[in-house]
Each structure stands twice: as structure tokens, then as C-alpha cells.
Design a protein around this motif. Structure first.
Motif, PDB file in Angstrom:
ATOM      1  N   ALA A   1       1.077  -0.917  -0.163  1.00 30.07           N
ATOM      2  CA  ALA A   1      -0.115   0.253  -0.126  1.00 30.07           C
ATOM      3  C   ALA A   1       0.815   1.507  -0.232  1.00 30.07           C
ATOM      4  CB  ALA A   1      -1.395   0.269   1.016  1.00 30.07           C
ATOM      5  N   PHE A   2       1.727   1.246   1.162  1.00 34.22           N
ATOM      6  CA  PHE A   2       3.008   2.832   0.703  1.00 34.22           C
ATOM      7  C   PHE A   2       3.438   2.962  -0.484  1.00 34.22           C
ATOM      8  CE2 PHE A   2       7.193   4.550   2.089  1.00 34.22           C
ATOM      9  CZ  PHE A   2       6.588   5.597   2.044  1.00 34.22           C
ATOM     10  N   ASN A   3       4.011   1.191  -0.934  1.00 35.68           N
ATOM     11  CA  ASN A   3       4.423   1.437  -2.555  1.00 35.68           C
ATOM     12  C   ASN A   3       3.873   2.381  -3.537  1.00 35.68           C
ATOM     13  OD1 ASN A   3       6.946   1.127  -1.462  1.00 35.68           O
ATOM     14  ND2 ASN A   3       7.079  -1.008  -2.383  1.00 35.68           N
ATOM     15  N   LYS A   4       2.482   1.912  -4.056  1.00 34.47           N
ATOM     16  CA  LYS A   4       1.690   2.356  -4.851  1.00 34.47           C
ATOM     17  C   LYS A   4       1.716   4.144  -4.295  1.00 34.47           C
ATOM     18  CE  LYS A   4      -1.050  -1.317  -5.087  1.00 34.47           C
ATOM     19  NZ  LYS A   4      -0.880  -1.410  -6.826  1.00 34.47           N
ATOM     20  N   LEU A   5       1.848   4.586  -3.113  1.00 38.61           N
ATOM     21  CA  LEU A   5       1.516   5.827  -3.162  1.00 38.61           C
ATOM     22  C   LEU A   5       2.341   6.980  -4.189  1.00 38.61           C
ATOM     23  CD1 LEU A   5       2.592   6.969   0.823  1.00 38.61           C
ATOM     24  CD2 LEU A   5       0.835   6.454  -0.047  1.00 38.61           C
TER      25      LEU A   5
ATOM     26  N   ILE B   1      11.445   3.057   3.306  1.00 39.13           N
ATOM     27  CA  ILE B   1      11.154   1.741   4.733  1.00 39.13           C
ATOM     28  C   ILE B   1      12.170   2.033   4.923  1.00 39.13           C
ATOM     29  CG2 ILE B   1       9.381   0.099   4.421  1.00 39.13           C
ATOM     30  CD1 ILE B   1       8.460  -0.061   1.213  1.00 39.13           C
ATOM     31  N   VAL B   2      11.538   1.906   6.424  1.00 41.89           N
ATOM     32  CA  VAL B   2      12.982   1.266   7.219  1.00 41.89           C
ATOM     33  C   VAL B   2      12.805   0.270   8.096  1.00 41.89           C
ATOM     34  CG1 VAL B   2      13.877   2.339   9.318  1.00 41.89           C
ATOM     35  CG2 VAL B   2      13.358   3.563   7.719  1.00 41.89           C
ATOM     36  N   ILE B   3      13.316  -0.724   8.277  1.00 40.91           N
ATOM     37  CA  ILE B   3      12.927  -2.167   9.130  1.00 40.91           C
ATOM     38  C   ILE B   3      13.873  -1.881   9.765  1.00 40.91           C
ATOM     39  CG2 ILE B   3      12.809  -4.951   8.805  1.00 40.91           C
ATOM     40  CD1 ILE B   3      11.734  -4.086   5.886  1.00 40.91           C
ATOM     41  N   ILE B   4      13.644  -1.776  11.112  1.00 35.22           N
ATOM     42  CA  ILE B   4      13.920  -1.911  12.282  1.00 35.22           C
ATOM     43  C   ILE B   4      13.558  -3.614  13.460  1.00 35.22           C
ATOM     44  CG2 ILE B   4      14.958  -1.335  14.889  1.00 35.22           C
ATOM     45  CD1 ILE B   4      13.157   1.481  13.701  1.00 35.22           C
TER      46      ILE B   4
ATOM     47  N   ASN C   1      12.229  -8.204   0.622  1.00 35.56           N
ATOM     48  CA  ASN C   1      12.558  -7.604  -1.265  1.00 35.56           C
ATOM     49  C   ASN C   1      11.518  -6.726  -1.811  1.00 35.56           C
ATOM     50  OD1 ASN C   1      14.187  -9.948  -1.803  1.00 35.56           O
ATOM     51  ND2 ASN C   1      12.721 -11.294  -2.369  1.00 35.56           N
ATOM     52  N   GLU C   2      10.010  -6.466  -1.092  1.00 35.96           N
ATOM     53  CA  GLU C   2       8.911  -5.445  -1.452  1.00 35.96           C
ATOM     54  C   GLU C   2       9.665  -4.375  -1.114  1.00 35.96           C
ATOM     55  OE1 GLU C   2       6.766  -5.596  -3.610  1.00 35.96           O
ATOM     56  OE2 GLU C   2       6.905  -6.993  -4.585  1.00 35.96           O
ATOM     57  N   SER C   3      10.325  -4.206   0.363  1.00 34.32           N
ATOM     58  CA  SER C   3      10.558  -2.531   1.139  1.00 34.32           C
ATOM     59  C   SER C   3      11.772  -2.363   0.361  1.00 34.32           C
ATOM     60  CB  SER C   3      10.791  -4.002   2.435  1.00 34.32           C
ATOM     61  OG  SER C   3       9.422  -3.808   3.086  1.00 34.32           O
ATOM     62  N   LYS C   4      12.677  -3.050  -0.337  1.00 35.34           N
ATOM     63  CA  LYS C   4      14.091  -2.880  -1.002  1.00 35.34           C
ATOM     64  C   LYS C   4      13.731  -1.918  -2.191  1.00 35.34           C
ATOM     65  CE  LYS C   4      16.493  -7.186   0.604  1.00 35.34           C
ATOM     66  NZ  LYS C   4      17.731  -8.378  -0.492  1.00 35.34           N
TER      67      LYS C   4
END
Length: 370
Positions: A215-219, A254-257, A246-249
Motif C-alpha cells: 500500500a505504501f509503495n502505491k503512493l 521504508i525503514v525496517i527495524i 524484497n518489496e521493502s527494498k
């Protein structure tokens, strides 16, 4: 001395999951009132033998999904029958999976209280055989326990309608939380105050992280907003985790913690712009409750567990509908979404002191029957 043996709080180091928070908040209060507790945890989750007056017994087990809980429960039972008399000890089981030893506990004469944390067998991670076993364990809980608690009103309705057995609701507490003033973690991850979406949970399909990322990548434009996913230690679905990563890259915003402590969580909740809960299943939505406690604007999937807790506070969207979630995220980044103001009535019925009092009353009634 009134004694309670607790089986089911298996991971002592877990942070803010439903069982951990429930046990810590309720049992520390009861210890102050003179109750004595022994809690069985998985070996390796703590190196201490006592926590705020609570005795901790580490139980060895193996990390094989379908054997871990049975071995933990059986060894906890063996320790119990050799160390605690059934005349002065009530056993409290958490989750239906631990119901596997209920026949043994009743056979030797213990009074048993069970807290039903929801029909765990609906989770995606279980196979056909495991689900059958969990459903059998649920029947043990329903028909053999002396008292049943649940941590959400939807679970109470589910049990009462399915089994026609009375259940006492003892939900996790909801309270207003004090926002931290520090910005250390924001600086570390290059986050701007109030301009990031936040979601927290295990990297498993039920938490909906992939939906949030898609959803975020569709912005079309994110107007400086970022997405922060905090991954908790514990359960992780490797195939699902790979998809999420893979989608986050594909998006630098997008920050993954990997979760690293309560101090970090406090700061991220205190400064987030919007919290998102995209879960397909929750027993008690711990982090939605936490976000509401921070009076944080919230978007949540329309599963019953979220609706019951949040009521009119969050914006709800159909679970699994990425386009609906994207719509709300678009509105947020363009500052076109007016969130509901916090209603103090949300806290009604979710007070830790009230919950503790209900549980204590049940313990006393069972001791009177011993």
C-alpha cells in the motif's frame, strides 16, 4: 500462603505481547497483596530465578514447532507435582495449546483456571494435524477447567456461543501513556517527527506487513513520509519475511527495524504520525492498544478484535484490501484525513486494577472449594 502456578508465559523476555503484558501487570499486583506465584518459562529466555517476588522456573524444551509446547507443558507438570501440593496451589494455564496437560492436572486433583487467548488454530502457520490438536486442546479447556478467562470480549462471545459456557472477560489494560521527549532513534533512522507510519509485530502473515508495504509503495507521492516496520523477536515465517523484505527494498523510504528494547518503542510511538494495524488475526491487539494509549492517529483492519478495542477511534478498512489501505495512507500524507479525537470512554473496562480484582476474586473462590 495462597499459591498460583502459571503455565503459558513461556518467553520471559518477550516485549509487549498479550500474555507477557497480562502476566506482568496482574501478577505483580497480586504479589503485593500477598499471593505467591511460580511461573514456568522456556529455558534461555531469562537468567534470573525471581521477578518482583515471582518465582521463575526455566523449563528445557526443543525448538520444533509441534513438540515445543507439549514438552514445555509436560515438564512443567512434572515439576509441579513434585514441588507443589494440590491442596494449596491453583494452576493457571494461558492459551489453549497448554490445555494439552489439563487431563493430567485434573487427574491428580488440581484446581485449574484457563485464560483463552483466542482460537489459535485459525493462524496460517498451523497445518491440518496441528489444528486438530489445538481444537482438541480447546475442548479440554472448555470442559475440564474450573474457571475460564478470556482477554477480549469477542473471544468471550465466541466461546459462549459455541460451547454455551460462561466466560469471564479479563482484558489487557488500556491506559494513557506518557510521551518521551528523546529523539535518539529518530536521528539514527533519519525520521522526521510525526511524518512516518508505524507498525509493530512479528514477521508472520497474520500481521499484514506485506499489505502495508504494498500500500505504501502505491503512493504517488509520499510528501516526506516514511514507513517504519518494527520486527519483534520470536515467530518468523521465512517465505513471508522474504516477500516483505524484497518489496521493502524497492522503496528507500521504508525503514525496517529489528526490535531492540522498550526505550526505542516508546520513542517511535511518541513521535509517529500514524499507526497501522493490518492484522488478519489478533486475540488482543497489543500494539493497537499501545497506540491508542499514546493518543496516536490509527488506521486498522476491520477484524473484530481491533473494532472491539478501538471502537470509533481508528479509521478501519477491510482487512486485506490494499487499495483501501493505500487510500487512507494517501489521505494522511496529503493531510486530508481528520482522525477522531480520543474518547476517555475507551479506557472504561480496561483498567488493570479492575482486571486484577476480578482474577483475585476467582482465585479466592477456587481456594474456598479446595
Amino acid at each position: 500462603m495462597l499459591k498460583i502456578a502459571v503455565i503459558g508465559w513461556r518467553n520471559f523476555l518477550s516485549v509487549n505481547d498479550a500474555i507477557t503484558e497480562h502476566c506482568r501487570e496482574v501478577y505483580r499486583r497480586l504479589v503485593e497483596k500477598g499471593w505467591q506465584f511460580v511461573i514456568f518459562v522456556k529455558k534461555g529466555t531469562t537468567d534470573i530465578a525471581e521477578y518482583k517476588g515471582i518465582q521463575i522456573v526455566s523449563i528445557p524444551t526443543i525448538k520444533i514447532k509441534f513438540l515445543e509446547t507439549p514438552i514445555y507443558c509436560l515438564l512443567s507438570f512434572l515439576w509441579l507435582v513434585t514441588h507443589r501440593s494440590k491442596k494449596d496451589t491453583i494452576v493457571h494455564l494461558h492459551t489453549i495449546g497448554c490445555g494439552i496437560i489439563l487431563p493430567l492436572l485434573k487427574f491428580v486433583g488440581y484446581k485449574v483456571v484457563c485464560t483463552h487467548h483466542g482460537p489459535d488454530y485459525v493462524r496460517i502457520k498451523w497445518n491440518f494435524i496441528e489444528r486438530i490438536i489445538l481444537k482438541l486442546c480447546e475442548k479440554f479447556v472448555i470442559f475440564l477447567s474450573d474457571e475460564i478467562f478470556c482477554i477480549a470480549t469477542w473471544v468471550k462471545h465466541y466461546i459462549e456461543q459455541k460451547y454455551n459456557r460462561a466466560v469471564v472477560c479479563t482484558p489487557n489494560g488500556l491506559f494513557l501513556r506518557e510521551r518521551t521527549l528523546t529523539r535518539n532513534w529518530l536521528k539514527k533512522f533519519s525520521l522526521e517527527q510525526y511524518k512516518y507510519f508505524l507498525s509493530v509485530g512479528n514477521l508472520v502473515p497474520e500481521k499484514g506487513f506485506l499489505d502495508i508495504v504494498l500500500a505504501f509503495n502505491k503512493l504517488q507521492k509520499n510528501n516526506g513520509w516514511k514507513l517504519v516496520l518494527v520486527i519483534l523477536p520470536g515467530d518468523k515465517n521465512k517465505k513471508y519475511a522474504e516477500k516483505v523484505l524484497n518489496e521493502s527494498k524497492k522503496n528507500k523510504d521504508i525503514v525496517i527495524i529489528e526490535h531492540s528494547g522498550q526505550e526505542m518503542l516508546n520513542e517511535l510511538f511518541s513521535n509517529a504520525g500514524t499507526f497501522i494495524s493490518a492484522s488478519s488475526y489478533e486475540s488482543a491487539p497489543t500494539y493497537l492498544i499501545t497506540a491508542i494509549g499514546y493518543n496516536l492517529p490509527t488506521i486498522a483492519s476491520s477484524i473484530e478484535a481491533n473494532i472491539v478495542v478501538g471502537k470509533e477511534y481508528p479509521y478501519y478498512y477491510p482487512q486485506g484490501n490494499i487499495f483501501a489501505l493505500n487510500y487512507y495512507m494517501e489521505k494522511v500524507v496529503y493531510n486530508e484525513l481528520k482522525f477522531n479525537t480520543f474518547n476517555p470512554q475507551l479506557i472504561h473496562g480496561y483498567d488493570w486494577e479492575e482486571v486484577t480484582s476480578v482474577i483475585e476474586g476467582c482465585y479466592k473462590n477456587l481456594f474456598a472449594k479446595c
